[in-house]
Every structure is written in structure tokens, then in C-alpha cells.
Design a protein around this motif. Sequence first.
Motif, PDB file in Angstrom:
ATOM      1  N   PHE A  46      60.753 -15.751  21.824  1.00 13.56           N
ATOM      2  CA  PHE A  46      59.641 -15.799  22.787  1.00 13.56           C
ATOM      3  C   PHE A  46      59.175 -14.374  23.110  1.00 13.56           C
ATOM      4  CE2 PHE A  46      57.840 -15.798  27.038  1.00 13.56           C
ATOM      5  CZ  PHE A  46      56.915 -16.834  26.948  1.00 13.56           C
ATOM      6  N   THR A  47      60.123 -13.482  23.387  1.00 13.49           N
ATOM      7  CA  THR A  47      59.790 -12.088  23.715  1.00 13.49           C
ATOM      8  C   THR A  47      59.089 -11.408  22.547  1.00 13.49           C
ATOM      9  OG1 THR A  47      61.719 -11.978  25.167  1.00 13.49           O
ATOM     10  CG2 THR A  47      60.771  -9.886  24.476  1.00 13.49           C
ATOM     11  N   LEU A  48      59.508 -11.728  21.342  1.00 16.68           N
ATOM     12  CA  LEU A  48      58.937 -11.122  20.141  1.00 16.68           C
ATOM     13  C   LEU A  48      57.509 -11.598  19.886  1.00 16.68           C
ATOM     14  CD1 LEU A  48      59.440  -9.431  17.502  1.00 16.68           C
ATOM     15  CD2 LEU A  48      60.270 -11.552  16.473  1.00 16.68           C
TER      16      LEU A  48
ATOM     17  N   MET B 237      55.436 -13.810  21.993  1.00 18.30           N
ATOM     18  CA  MET B 237      54.502 -14.088  23.078  1.00 18.30           C
ATOM     19  C   MET B 237      53.321 -13.110  23.091  1.00 18.30           C
ATOM     20  SD  MET B 237      53.349 -13.368  26.361  1.00 18.30           S
ATOM     21  CE  MET B 237      54.544 -12.415  27.234  1.00 18.30           C
TER      22      MET B 237
ATOM     23  N   GLU C 236      69.722 -17.808  23.591  1.00 12.38           N
ATOM     24  CA  GLU C 236      69.475 -16.358  23.593  1.00 12.38           C
ATOM     25  C   GLU C 236      68.531 -15.979  22.451  1.00 12.38           C
ATOM     26  OE1 GLU C 236      71.960 -12.247  22.963  1.00 12.38           O
ATOM     27  OE2 GLU C 236      73.015 -13.934  23.888  1.00 12.38           O
TER      28      GLU C 236
ATOM     29  N   ARG D  39      65.053 -17.065  23.436  1.00 11.62           N
ATOM     30  CA  ARG D  39      64.416 -16.103  24.354  1.00 11.62           C
ATOM     31  C   ARG D  39      63.933 -14.872  23.599  1.00 11.62           C
ATOM     32  NH1 ARG D  39      68.272 -18.098  27.930  1.00 11.62           N
ATOM     33  NH2 ARG D  39      69.849 -16.588  27.310  1.00 11.62           N
ATOM     34  N   GLU D  40      64.722 -14.442  22.622  1.00  7.92           N
ATOM     35  CA  GLU D  40      64.339 -13.276  21.816  1.00  7.92           C
ATOM     36  C   GLU D  40      63.069 -13.576  21.014  1.00  7.92           C
ATOM     37  OE1 GLU D  40      66.271 -10.456  18.331  1.00  7.92           O
ATOM     38  OE2 GLU D  40      67.629 -11.524  19.705  1.00  7.92           O
TER      39      GLU D  40
END
Length: 195
Positions: A22-24, A26, A16, A19-20
Motif C-alpha cells: 500500500f505504501t509503495l 498508493m 506487514e 502495508r508495504e
Amino acid sequence: MNEKALFQQIADGSEEAFRELFTLYMPQVYPMIFRMVEDADMSEDILQDTFLSVWTHRGKLPGIVNPRAWLLRIAYYKSLTALRNRKTHRKAAEAISAELRSPFAASTSEESITCKSIIRLVRQAVEQLPPQQQKVYLLSREKGYNIREIAGLMKLSEQSVKNTMVRALKFIRAALEKAGYSPLFIATVLFLNYR
């Protein structure tokens, strides 16, 4: 959550948190990669490879002082490597293509010896093709005919010629992969002059 805490959670195996991250990052990393390589598909591959490296080396994350700079540096070096590989593959493919068009050109350079080795592998694979595939391949590559011209000469539909060519290229690609050449290099060599 601050970056260092996020890195610590990723180091502990939190998907998790990954993923955070990556979202931050990318939206920052992808444009930098794209500016360097100017190719959307390659940029996506490098982006995935960058974040894969983060996950693979997550044990080192707690010791990273500046997470953003570290991540951007990974993306930068992976982009440089991809550009070097693309340039090398293109240069080799162009040399091979020239050798295929002029197999009697005399040269003793190391690059030429490598080209001749690849040409020999391709020719051996072509000799193993079924007669129709061999004929289509040779008319395209050695005679320079396009799909429509080959269809006319062989009294086949253009779709049939395309399908035959695809099967021939697939067989040759498998032979080159077996010899240890990378898929990107093989694709460049086989499709450089595809008509």
C-alpha cells in the motif's frame, strides 16, 4: 524487496507485506484514480476498494506477472465502474426530481416506470411521517419553499425546521434502503433539491 516477492508474502497472509505494498503503490494509484473521477472522497473509496480486492484475492497474487500493471488495471476498472454508477444515479435522480415536480407528466418509458415506482415508495413513506415532519417535507419538496420560508409559515425556528427535515429524510431513506436502493442513489434522490 521486489514486487513479486512482496506479492508472495501477501499471498501467504502477511499484513506487514500488504502495508508495504500500500505504501509503495498508493502514491501512484491515487493520482490516477483522482484524474479519472475528479472527486477526492470517491477517489479514496476506490483506492480502498482496489487494495481490498488485492487482499481478498491474495491467493492469485503469485501468478501475477506484472504486479504494478495488474494493480493499476484494477484501480482503472473500479474507477470506470464508479463513474458509470455516478452517471446512472445522477440521471435517475434528475428524472425522479422532474417527476416529483410534475407528477402528471405522461410517459411510458421503462425509466419513467422505475421513477414512478420510486416516487410511490417516497410518497408512501411521507404518508407515514408524523404531521409536522410531513408538512415540512411537503412544503420543501412539493411547494419549493426554503428553510427560512418554512420557518416563517410554521412559526418555528430555522433550526427546528432543519431538524424536522433531517428526521423526515432519515425515515424516507430507511424506507428506500429497505426496498433495496443503494445509499448513494438514495442520497442523490433525497438531497438533489434540498434547500
